[in-house]
Motif scaffolding. Structure first.
Motif, mmCIF file in Angstrom:
data_model
loop_
_atom_site.group_PDB
_atom_site.id
_atom_site.type_symbol
_atom_site.label_atom_id
_atom_site.label_comp_id
_atom_site.label_asym_id
_atom_site.label_seq_id
_atom_site.Cartn_x
_atom_site.Cartn_y
_atom_site.Cartn_z
ATOM 1 N N ASP A 264 7.035 -10.155 5.982
ATOM 2 C CA ASP A 264 6.433 -9.089 5.175
ATOM 3 C C ASP A 264 5.111 -9.550 4.562
ATOM 4 O OD1 ASP A 264 6.581 -6.428 3.869
ATOM 5 O OD2 ASP A 264 6.755 -7.617 2.028
ATOM 6 N N GLN A 265 5.092 -10.769 4.054
ATOM 7 C CA GLN A 265 3.858 -11.320 3.476
ATOM 8 C C GLN A 265 2.774 -11.417 4.551
ATOM 9 O OE1 GLN A 265 4.386 -15.118 1.568
ATOM 10 N NE2 GLN A 265 2.302 -15.172 0.813
ATOM 11 N N HIS B 16 1.305 -7.899 5.397
ATOM 12 C CA HIS B 16 0.343 -7.383 4.412
ATOM 13 C C HIS B 16 -0.989 -8.133 4.494
ATOM 14 C CE1 HIS B 16 3.018 -4.470 2.717
ATOM 15 N NE2 HIS B 16 3.934 -5.382 2.435
ATOM 16 N N GLN C 87 -4.550 -6.350 5.799
ATOM 17 C CA GLN C 87 -5.756 -6.401 4.971
ATOM 18 C C GLN C 87 -6.941 -6.952 5.779
ATOM 19 O OE1 GLN C 87 -5.277 -8.206 1.156
ATOM 20 N NE2 GLN C 87 -7.371 -7.801 0.551
#
Length: 177
Positions: free
Chosen positions: A69-70, A73, A77
């Motif tokens: 998940d990290q 993201h 970005q």
């Protein structure tokens, strides 16, 4: 001409694959949907997988749910802003930690982002040297502090000792004083 071009492309592809495979850094390319399209030998070796087991997969297939998940993201970005990411992370491996310098950069084709190039370098040895350097600097500072404290204590003690010696010389040994 077509045959010569295909032959040249084949040679270039083999050369690029050789360069990717001999570098100790982990290198991988993900498309705009964050699906792995290329992974070098170091990347495959770290995950103990074959390239065919990595191609077509995403981070969710290799990392914990939290880490995937990290990564998602961070990657989104980069894809949205076009700004590369550089960071250092520590990964637990049993009782030891492995430090990596991670570099993720957007890949462009005709002005638009087509994916991400990931490079991860093992910097564990460098981190260990940094820790030793910090420890030795702390010990050096502690030595300087100890020397300063000893000097500050010795100065008044030297004065007191001088006066005591003068008194012993000036006073009769049988005196109550």
């Amino acid at each position: 001409d077509l045959s010569a071009t295909e032959n040249e492309l084949s040679i270039q592809k083999e050369l690029l694959q050789t360069v990717l495979d001999v570098t100790p850094d982990m290198i991988a390319f993900q498309d705009i949907n964050l699906v792995y399209k290329v992974a070098n030998k170091a990347f495959c070796s770290y995950f103990r997988l074959q390239e065919s087991d990595i191609i077509g997969k995403t981070d969710e297939d290799f990392f914990s749910e939290y880490q995937a998940d990290q990564n998602y993201h961070e990657d989104m970005q980069i894809l949205q802003t076009g700004k590369p990411l550089s960071k250092e992370i520590s990964v637990r491996n049993g009782h030891t930690s492995i430090w990596f310098h991670i570099l993720k950069v957007p890949v462009y084709d005709q002005g638009s982002i087509t994916g991400l190039l990931l490079s991860a370098r093992d910097i564990t040895v460098i981190k260990q040297y940094q820790e030793r350097l910090v420890h030795s600097q702390k010990m050096e500072d502690l030595g300087r502090l100890s020397g300063g404290v000893a000097h500050e204590i010795n100065t008044p003690l030297g004065i007191i000792l001088g006066y005591v010696q003068m008194l012993l010389d000036d006073v009769d040994p049988d005196s109550q004083m």
